[in-house]
Design an enzyme around this catalytic site. Structure first.
Site, short mmCIF file in Angstrom:
data_model
loop_
_atom_site.label_atom_id
_atom_site.label_comp_id
_atom_site.label_asym_id
_atom_site.label_seq_id
_atom_site.Cartn_x
_atom_site.Cartn_y
_atom_site.Cartn_z
N ARG A 58 -39.82 28.06 -32.90
CA ARG A 58 -39.21 28.92 -32.21
C ARG A 58 -38.38 27.97 -31.21
NH1 ARG A 58 -43.98 31.89 -30.13
NH2 ARG A 58 -44.82 30.85 -31.90
N GLU A 95 -53.64 26.73 -29.51
CA GLU A 95 -54.48 27.97 -28.68
C GLU A 95 -55.11 28.48 -29.83
OE1 GLU A 95 -52.29 30.40 -26.26
OE2 GLU A 95 -53.86 31.81 -25.76
P1 AMP Z 1 -49.92 24.87 -26.54
O1 AMP Z 1 -50.06 23.68 -27.33
O2 AMP Z 1 -51.46 25.34 -26.57
O3 AMP Z 1 -49.24 24.57 -25.34
O4 AMP Z 1 -49.11 26.14 -27.35
C1 AMP Z 1 -47.84 26.14 -27.55
C2 AMP Z 1 -47.26 26.62 -28.61
O5 AMP Z 1 -47.97 27.69 -29.34
C3 AMP Z 1 -45.76 26.89 -28.71
O6 AMP Z 1 -45.22 26.56 -29.77
C4 AMP Z 1 -45.93 28.49 -28.65
O7 AMP Z 1 -44.95 29.21 -29.34
C5 AMP Z 1 -47.25 28.75 -29.30
N1 AMP Z 1 -48.23 29.70 -28.25
C6 AMP Z 1 -49.43 29.56 -27.84
N2 AMP Z 1 -49.82 30.64 -27.14
C7 AMP Z 1 -48.74 31.55 -27.14
C8 AMP Z 1 -48.79 32.83 -26.79
N3 AMP Z 1 -49.59 33.42 -26.15
N4 AMP Z 1 -47.75 33.67 -27.12
C9 AMP Z 1 -46.78 33.02 -28.06
N5 AMP Z 1 -46.59 31.82 -28.43
C10 AMP Z 1 -47.77 31.16 -28.03
#
Ligand code: AMP
Length: 173
Positions: A58, A95
């Site tokens: 994305r 996550e």
């Molecule tokens: P993080 O490494 O935990 O900051 O996760 C960020 C990545 O996971 C990004 O590339 C987001 O597109 C995806 N992501 C994590 N949580 C979500 C969420 N609640 N909704 C959409 N995309 C998420």
């Protein structure tokens, strides 16, 4: 414009307990997509930035549009095994799971000033790993930029030594 009006929330995707913030409804609206892209374009115009680095998948949607509008290069960071030339890699935790990301070794020159873009910051693990890749190549990160920030997960703290910008903030993750 309130961009949160155009972001769709899907509960329990991709697994139970996750509130998925879906940007396809935002980018599917031409006027709103252009307005959101322009916000980043105006922020980075004239700042001596030579590349936008975007994270699969994305981060590519906005990152490439911003780079195109600024007339500068776009650099993809991809999941392991997708980039064809010589790469360096970093592991990261999502996550929902663990993975590896890669960048081409010759994509950024030492001292080059770049902006790192992803659609959303949650725990910050993804952006931290991407930041490590850029710094290992000698790139200088002008700013890390996201459309969406899930503030309770405090992802910002993981990338605290680099300026950070986000547009839409959710205070529930
Ligand atoms: P993080 O490494 O935990 O900051 O996760 C960020 C990545 O996971 C990004 O590339 C987001 O597109 C995806 N992501 C994590 N949580 C979500 C969420 N609640 N909704 C959409 N995309 C998420």
């Amino acid at each position: 414009m309130d961009y949160s009006d155009y972001i769709r929330t899907i509960p329990d995707f991709p697994r139970k307990g996750i509130l998925f913030r879906d940007i396809t409804t935002l980018v599917g609206n031409g006027e709103v997509f252009r307005s959101a892209v322009d916000l980043f374009v105006e922020r980075y115009r004239g700042k001596g930035i030579s590349k936008i680095v975007g994270i699969e998948a994305r981060g590519f949607i906005f990152g490439s549009a911003i780079a195109y509008a600024l007339g500068i290069g776009f650099v993809p960071i991809r999941k392991k095994g997708k980039l064809p030339a010589e790469t360096i890699e970093e592991s990261y935790e999502l996550e929902y799971g663990t993975d590896y990301m890669e960048i081409h070794k010759d994509a950024i020159s030492p001292g080059e000033r770049v902006v790192l873009f992803d659609d959303l910051i949650a725990t910050g693990g993804t952006l931290r790993a991407a930041m490590n890749l850029i710094e290992r190549l000698g790139g200088r990160i002008y700013e890390i930029s996201c459309l969406i920030e899930l503030t309770p997960l405090a992802g910002r703290e993981k990338i605290a030594n680099v300026p950070f910008f986000s547009v839409v903030k959710y205070d529930v993750d």
